[in-house]
Design an enzyme around this catalytic site. Structure first.
Site, short mmCIF file in Angstrom:
data_model
loop_
_atom_site.label_atom_id
_atom_site.label_comp_id
_atom_site.label_asym_id
_atom_site.label_seq_id
_atom_site.Cartn_x
_atom_site.Cartn_y
_atom_site.Cartn_z
N HIS A 163 2.66 -8.55 -5.13
CA HIS A 163 2.07 -9.69 -5.84
C HIS A 163 2.30 -9.63 -7.36
O HIS A 163 2.13 -10.62 -8.05
CB HIS A 163 0.56 -9.81 -5.53
CG HIS A 163 -0.31 -8.77 -6.19
ND1 HIS A 163 -0.77 -7.67 -5.53
CD2 HIS A 163 -0.81 -8.69 -7.44
CE1 HIS A 163 -1.53 -6.94 -6.34
NE2 HIS A 163 -1.57 -7.55 -7.52
N ASP A 193 2.05 -5.40 0.69
CA ASP A 193 1.93 -5.72 -0.74
C ASP A 193 2.63 -4.67 -1.60
O ASP A 193 2.14 -4.30 -2.67
CB ASP A 193 0.47 -5.85 -1.16
CG ASP A 193 0.32 -6.64 -2.48
OD1 ASP A 193 1.35 -7.17 -2.96
OD2 ASP A 193 -0.80 -6.70 -3.01
N SER A 277 -2.62 -3.23 -11.09
CA SER A 277 -1.93 -3.42 -9.82
C SER A 277 -0.54 -2.82 -9.85
O SER A 277 0.23 -3.06 -10.78
CB SER A 277 -1.81 -4.92 -9.50
OG SER A 277 -3.05 -5.47 -9.15
#
Length: 452
Positions: A163, A193, A277
């Site tokens: 993402h 992911d 992230s």
């Protein structure tokens, strides 16, 4: 004589207590859960193959499991921060329909209405003016975002979250020494992911990490994260592993709109915020045990306010990384085996409603997708609708209790086994309960359908 003896014994006892107190204070100030891994590789790539001959940094940061001080974290940061990168992304953004907005002109009869700028006149017929012929109805505005990543090998491969780089039209990697390099996407996997990007830089500038074994983790184990929360490059936070074996929805969408879950996700209270992230979660030996991926929020989001960390972070485990990343580097994508059901863990209420012992474990099949492996094998979904404590529930479907030789006690067991220990085209043996009777079903796994 007795009094002198009593005084002497008292002095000896006090000296003994003093020595014991001093020894306890210096020998073991903090007890730490052992980071040793258990032998449960089961078709997982050996971790030593990841950074073989590539100057992995973790060997320089190993610490005793008995003593942890501030110096432990200082050494960990000094060795690992150079392996962590800031990833700046420019993406296409979201299309905006400019014609959906109605502009209301000031009311000339309203004394409080704002005045138009001097020299500005509204076009005839405003506000019902048609847009010029040929003008685009959809305008796309580029977006900027950022995340973290870490160096995987000397060839320039960097691991991050899918993402972070999804829809990217430009990716810039910033190293700890503030040097920059443009990156290209090698492969992405919405299902886990995870993504791999690549930079073309001098190998001497790259410091690959060592990937640890996430199967050996324990709740309570001390961990650390390095990343770029809110753009603050090279930030370190510490915490513990709060939970293991969580299910977390990935980005891969199944037929019908549901999202495939990521199994074996790590829960941590280590501070993770937007920008973290794709960064590493580390054990105290400096090994990457997972990829920081998401945080839990209360669902409330005020206009212009970015959700912040509330004590629950989700981390994709290292052993899934070990399975996914080599395939992304080689093929640019990964193919997962697929069963083709939706279901839930069989709890006591559902078991009793199906006239089964309350302690019966397994996965109750809710529905079977058409033309899926489960459909071809004849698995049956739940069609009977009941109420339990005022809530609607469906029962009557097959209950999966074993796959090959692996007992299936809950949905996480089923998903983990399929993702980590099976492959596309493999035939598996299911033990199921149907109408209370145990049956054996042979089933050949297929690849997950392409994204809709």
């Amino acid at each position: 004589m007795k009094q002198k003896t009593s005084i002497l014994l008292t002095i000896v006892a006090l000296l003994g207590l003093l020595l014991a107190a001093c020894g306890g204070a210096t020998a073991n100030p903090v007890a730490v859960v052992s980071d040793s891994a258990t032998d449960s590789s089961d078709d997982i790539v050996n971790t030593s193959n990841t950074t073989s001959g590539q100057n992995a940094v973790a060997s320089q940061t190993a610490v005793s499991d008995d003593v942890v001080t501030s110096q432990t974290y200082i050494d960990l940061y000094d060795q690992l921060n150079r392996s962590v990168v800031n990833i700046q992304v420019v993406s296409e953004g979201t299309g905006l329909n400019l014609n959906q907005f109605q502009i209301i002109p000031p009311d000339p009869n309203d004394p409080n209405a704002p005045e138009l700028p001097e020299g500005y006149e509204l076009p005839d017929g405003f506000p019902n003016v048609e847009p010029p012929e040929g003008s685009p109805e959809i305008e796309t505005f580029p977006q900027q975002s950022q995340g973290s990543g870490f160096v995987y090998d000397k060839q320039g491969h960097i691991i991050t979250n899918n993402h972070v780089v999804a829809d990217a039209i430009r990716i810039t990697v910033i190293f700890s020494d503030d040097s920059e390099a443009e990156a290209t996407v090698v492969g992405t996997d919405p299902g886990s992911d995870l993504a791999v990007i690549k930079v073309d830089v001098d190998p001497d500038q790259l410091f690959p990490v060592t990937i640890g074994d996430s199967d050996g983790l324990q709740v309570g184990q001390i961990v650390a994260a390095i990343g770029n929360p809110f753009g603050l490059s090279g930030s370190m936070s510490t915490g513990i592993i709060s939970g293991l074996g969580r299910l977390f929805p990935g980005g891969a969408v199944a037929p019908g709109g549901a999202r495939f879950n990521i199994p074996d996700v790590i829960q941590t209270d280590t501070a993770i915020n937007p920008g973290n992230s794709g960064g590493p979660l580390l054990n105290l030996s400096g090994e990457v045990i997972g990829v920081n991926t998401a945080i839990q929020t209360n669902g409330n989001r005020a206009f212009g306010v970015t959700p912040s960390f509330g004590g629950i972070g989700y981390v994709v485990p290292a052993n899934i990384l070990q399975q996914v990343v080599p395939q992304l580097i080689e093929n640019g994508e990964i193919t997962y085996p697929w069963l083709g059901i939706s279901g839930t863990t069989l709890d006591n209420d559902l078991a009793l409603a199906m006239d089964l012992p309350a302690e019966q474990a397994g996965v109750l099949v809710f529905s079977v997708l058409e033309d899926s492996p489960a459909d071809e094998a004849g698995l049956q979904g739940s069609e009977e609708q009941i109420e339990i404590d005022g809530f609607t529930a469906f029962i009557g479907g097959d209950i999966i209790i074993q796959m090959n030789d692996e007992p299936i006690n809950d949905f996480d067991d089923l998903l983990t086994y399929i993702v980590r220990r099976t492959s596309v085209g493999q035939t598996v043996t299911l033990e199921i309960l149907r109408d209370g009777e145990q049956q054996t079903v042979e089933l050949t796994l297929q690849a997950r359908p392409a994204q809709p």
